[in-house]
Design a protein around this motif. Structure first.
Motif, PDB file in Angstrom:
ATOM      1  N   VAL A   1      61.016 -12.945  78.758  1.00  0.00           N
ATOM      2  CA  VAL A   1      61.299 -11.866  77.819  1.00  0.00           C
ATOM      3  C   VAL A   1      60.820 -12.415  76.485  1.00  0.00           C
ATOM      4  O   VAL A   1      61.057 -13.590  76.172  1.00  0.00           O
ATOM      5  CB  VAL A   1      62.813 -11.552  77.758  1.00  0.00           C
ATOM      6  N   TRP A   2      60.133 -11.601  75.670  1.00  0.00           N
ATOM      7  CA  TRP A   2      59.566 -12.158  74.445  1.00  0.00           C
ATOM      8  C   TRP A   2      59.578 -11.163  73.296  1.00  0.00           C
ATOM      9  O   TRP A   2      59.686  -9.957  73.493  1.00  0.00           O
ATOM     10  CB  TRP A   2      58.152 -12.663  74.678  1.00  0.00           C
ATOM     11  N   LYS A   3      59.423 -11.751  72.121  1.00  0.00           N
ATOM     12  CA  LYS A   3      59.266 -10.964  70.904  1.00  0.00           C
ATOM     13  C   LYS A   3      58.291 -11.716  69.999  1.00  0.00           C
ATOM     14  O   LYS A   3      58.539 -12.865  69.625  1.00  0.00           O
ATOM     15  CB  LYS A   3      60.602 -10.775  70.189  1.00  0.00           C
ATOM     16  N   ILE A   4      57.206 -11.069  69.685  1.00  0.00           N
ATOM     17  CA  ILE A   4      56.216 -11.668  68.795  1.00  0.00           C
ATOM     18  C   ILE A   4      56.756 -11.615  67.373  1.00  0.00           C
ATOM     19  O   ILE A   4      57.215 -10.573  66.912  1.00  0.00           O
ATOM     20  CB  ILE A   4      54.860 -10.941  68.919  1.00  0.00           C
ATOM     21  N   LYS A   5      56.699 -12.758  66.707  1.00  0.00           N
ATOM     22  CA  LYS A   5      57.251 -12.862  65.360  1.00  0.00           C
ATOM     23  C   LYS A   5      56.179 -12.843  64.273  1.00  0.00           C
ATOM     24  O   LYS A   5      56.428 -12.379  63.172  1.00  0.00           O
ATOM     25  CB  LYS A   5      58.088 -14.153  65.226  1.00  0.00           C
ATOM     26  N   ASP A   6      54.994 -13.363  64.592  1.00  0.00           N
ATOM     27  CA  ASP A   6      53.980 -13.486  63.542  1.00  0.00           C
ATOM     28  C   ASP A   6      52.597 -13.636  64.166  1.00  0.00           C
ATOM     29  O   ASP A   6      52.437 -14.314  65.180  1.00  0.00           O
ATOM     30  CB  ASP A   6      54.287 -14.721  62.674  1.00  0.00           C
ATOM     31  N   VAL A   7      51.626 -12.983  63.555  1.00  0.00           N
ATOM     32  CA  VAL A   7      50.217 -13.169  63.904  1.00  0.00           C
ATOM     33  C   VAL A   7      49.480 -13.386  62.586  1.00  0.00           C
ATOM     34  O   VAL A   7      49.642 -12.600  61.652  1.00  0.00           O
ATOM     35  CB  VAL A   7      49.613 -11.954  64.644  1.00  0.00           C
ATOM     36  N   ARG A   8      48.707 -14.450  62.544  1.00  0.00           N
ATOM     37  CA  ARG A   8      47.948 -14.763  61.323  1.00  0.00           C
ATOM     38  C   ARG A   8      46.487 -14.976  61.658  1.00  0.00           C
ATOM     39  O   ARG A   8      46.146 -15.789  62.517  1.00  0.00           O
ATOM     40  CB  ARG A   8      48.481 -16.034  60.670  1.00  0.00           C
ATOM     41  N   LEU A   9      45.640 -14.236  60.963  1.00  0.00           N
ATOM     42  CA  LEU A   9      44.207 -14.470  61.077  1.00  0.00           C
ATOM     43  C   LEU A   9      43.865 -15.573  60.081  1.00  0.00           C
ATOM     44  O   LEU A   9      43.989 -15.398  58.873  1.00  0.00           O
ATOM     45  CB  LEU A   9      43.436 -13.194  60.767  1.00  0.00           C
TER      46      LEU A   9
ATOM     47  N   HIS B   1      40.888 -17.131  60.089  1.00  0.00           N
ATOM     48  CA  HIS B   1      39.444 -17.014  59.878  1.00  0.00           C
ATOM     49  C   HIS B   1      39.024 -15.834  60.749  1.00  0.00           C
ATOM     50  O   HIS B   1      39.784 -15.407  61.619  1.00  0.00           O
ATOM     51  CB  HIS B   1      38.789 -18.333  60.325  1.00  0.00           C
ATOM     52  N   SER B   2      37.849 -15.333  60.558  1.00  0.00           N
ATOM     53  CA  SER B   2      37.423 -14.187  61.370  1.00  0.00           C
ATOM     54  C   SER B   2      37.386 -14.510  62.865  1.00  0.00           C
ATOM     55  O   SER B   2      37.446 -13.605  63.693  1.00  0.00           O
ATOM     56  CB  SER B   2      36.045 -13.701  60.905  1.00  0.00           C
ATOM     57  N   GLU B   3      37.329 -15.791  63.215  1.00  0.00           N
ATOM     58  CA  GLU B   3      37.227 -16.202  64.617  1.00  0.00           C
ATOM     59  C   GLU B   3      38.434 -17.023  65.097  1.00  0.00           C
ATOM     60  O   GLU B   3      38.422 -17.511  66.228  1.00  0.00           O
ATOM     61  CB  GLU B   3      35.958 -17.044  64.825  1.00  0.00           C
ATOM     62  N   VAL B   4      39.456 -17.214  64.246  1.00  0.00           N
ATOM     63  CA  VAL B   4      40.600 -18.070  64.599  1.00  0.00           C
ATOM     64  C   VAL B   4      41.895 -17.402  64.143  1.00  0.00           C
ATOM     65  O   VAL B   4      41.984 -16.901  63.021  1.00  0.00           O
ATOM     66  CB  VAL B   4      40.487 -19.465  63.932  1.00  0.00           C
ATOM     67  N   ALA B   5      42.905 -17.443  65.011  1.00  0.00           N
ATOM     68  CA  ALA B   5      44.202 -16.854  64.676  1.00  0.00           C
ATOM     69  C   ALA B   5      45.312 -17.651  65.334  1.00  0.00           C
ATOM     70  O   ALA B   5      45.086 -18.397  66.294  1.00  0.00           O
ATOM     71  CB  ALA B   5      44.261 -15.403  65.147  1.00  0.00           C
ATOM     72  N   THR B   6      46.516 -17.484  64.796  1.00  0.00           N
ATOM     73  CA  THR B   6      47.700 -18.044  65.431  1.00  0.00           C
ATOM     74  C   THR B   6      48.702 -16.925  65.693  1.00  0.00           C
ATOM     75  O   THR B   6      48.731 -15.924  64.979  1.00  0.00           O
ATOM     76  CB  THR B   6      48.385 -19.131  64.573  1.00  0.00           C
ATOM     77  N   LEU B   7      49.491 -17.131  66.709  1.00  0.00           N
ATOM     78  CA  LEU B   7      50.569 -16.216  67.052  1.00  0.00           C
ATOM     79  C   LEU B   7      51.800 -17.060  67.322  1.00  0.00           C
ATOM     80  O   LEU B   7      51.705 -18.122  67.947  1.00  0.00           O
ATOM     81  CB  LEU B   7      50.208 -15.416  68.307  1.00  0.00           C
ATOM     82  N   SER B   8      52.955 -16.597  66.843  1.00  0.00           N
ATOM     83  CA  SER B   8      54.207 -17.246  67.219  1.00  0.00           C
ATOM     84  C   SER B   8      55.153 -16.187  67.756  1.00  0.00           C
ATOM     85  O   SER B   8      55.150 -15.034  67.312  1.00  0.00           O
ATOM     86  CB  SER B   8      54.821 -18.008  66.048  1.00  0.00           C
ATOM     87  N   ALA B   9      55.932 -16.607  68.750  1.00  0.00           N
ATOM     88  CA  ALA B   9      56.848 -15.693  69.416  1.00  0.00           C
ATOM     89  C   ALA B   9      58.093 -16.459  69.845  1.00  0.00           C
ATOM     90  O   ALA B   9      58.047 -17.681  70.036  1.00  0.00           O
ATOM     91  CB  ALA B   9      56.178 -15.074  70.642  1.00  0.00           C
ATOM     92  N   ILE B  10      59.176 -15.714  69.988  1.00  0.00           N
ATOM     93  CA  ILE B  10      60.366 -16.275  70.606  1.00  0.00           C
ATOM     94  C   ILE B  10      60.400 -15.763  72.039  1.00  0.00           C
ATOM     95  O   ILE B  10      59.978 -14.635  72.316  1.00  0.00           O
ATOM     96  CB  ILE B  10      61.654 -15.906  69.843  1.00  0.00           C
TER      97      ILE B  10
END
Length: 147
Positions: free
Chosen positions: A66-74, A76-85
């Motif tokens: 079971v999840w909830k996405i907390k943050d998505v950050r671009l 660079h145009s080709e690189v991103a991070t995502l954090s979730a609980i």
């Protein structure tokens, strides 16, 4: 638009886990992607990820995420991070097991206009000495079940 694609990447990853589809999971990684599991296991490359996760699925009835996405950050145009609980519901049960709560982080790279996972890390969210934080995270995840 890219944020939605990155969120879909995470959703596809955990949906593949819940369906015990190691092939799908491996396909979401770059050729040299890295997966670091809850127990510290590290798998290198999409082929090893697929193989090792496949072994887990063959020998274990795994809990569902079971999840909830907390943050998505671009970044660079080709690189991103995502954090979730995330939490897990053990087989045959209806409630999240707070001992399996985690914080997940993905570093994603766009290759040929397709977002792939370069690094996936699944870190236990035990909040040592702060049981109220475990309860808060579990409550937030339980709200996702009701949706």
């Amino acid at each position: 638009m890219d944020k939605a694609k990155i969120e879909r990447l995470h959703t596809d990853l955990l949906t593949a886990w819940n369906k015990q589809d190691a092939t799908k999971m491996g396909s979401l990684f770059t050729d040299n992607g890295i997966s670091i599991g809850f127990d510290g296991s590290q798998y290198n490359g999409k082929n090893e990820i697929e193989t090792e996760i496949g072994i887990i699925f063959k020998h274990h009835q795994t809990a569902d995420y079971v999840w909830k996405i907390k943050d998505v950050r671009l970044l660079h145009s080709e690189v991103a991070t995502l954090s979730a609980i995330v939490g897990m519901i053990p087989p045959g049960q209806k409630d999240i097991n707070p001992a399996a709560n985690a914080i997940q982080t993905i570093t994603a790279i766009r290759q040929n206009d397709v977002w792939k996972i370069a690094l996936f890390q699944n870190t236990p969210a035990q909040f040592h000495g702060r049981p109220e934080m475990v309860e808060r995270l579990t409550k937030e995840l339980n709200e996702q079940i009701k949706k």
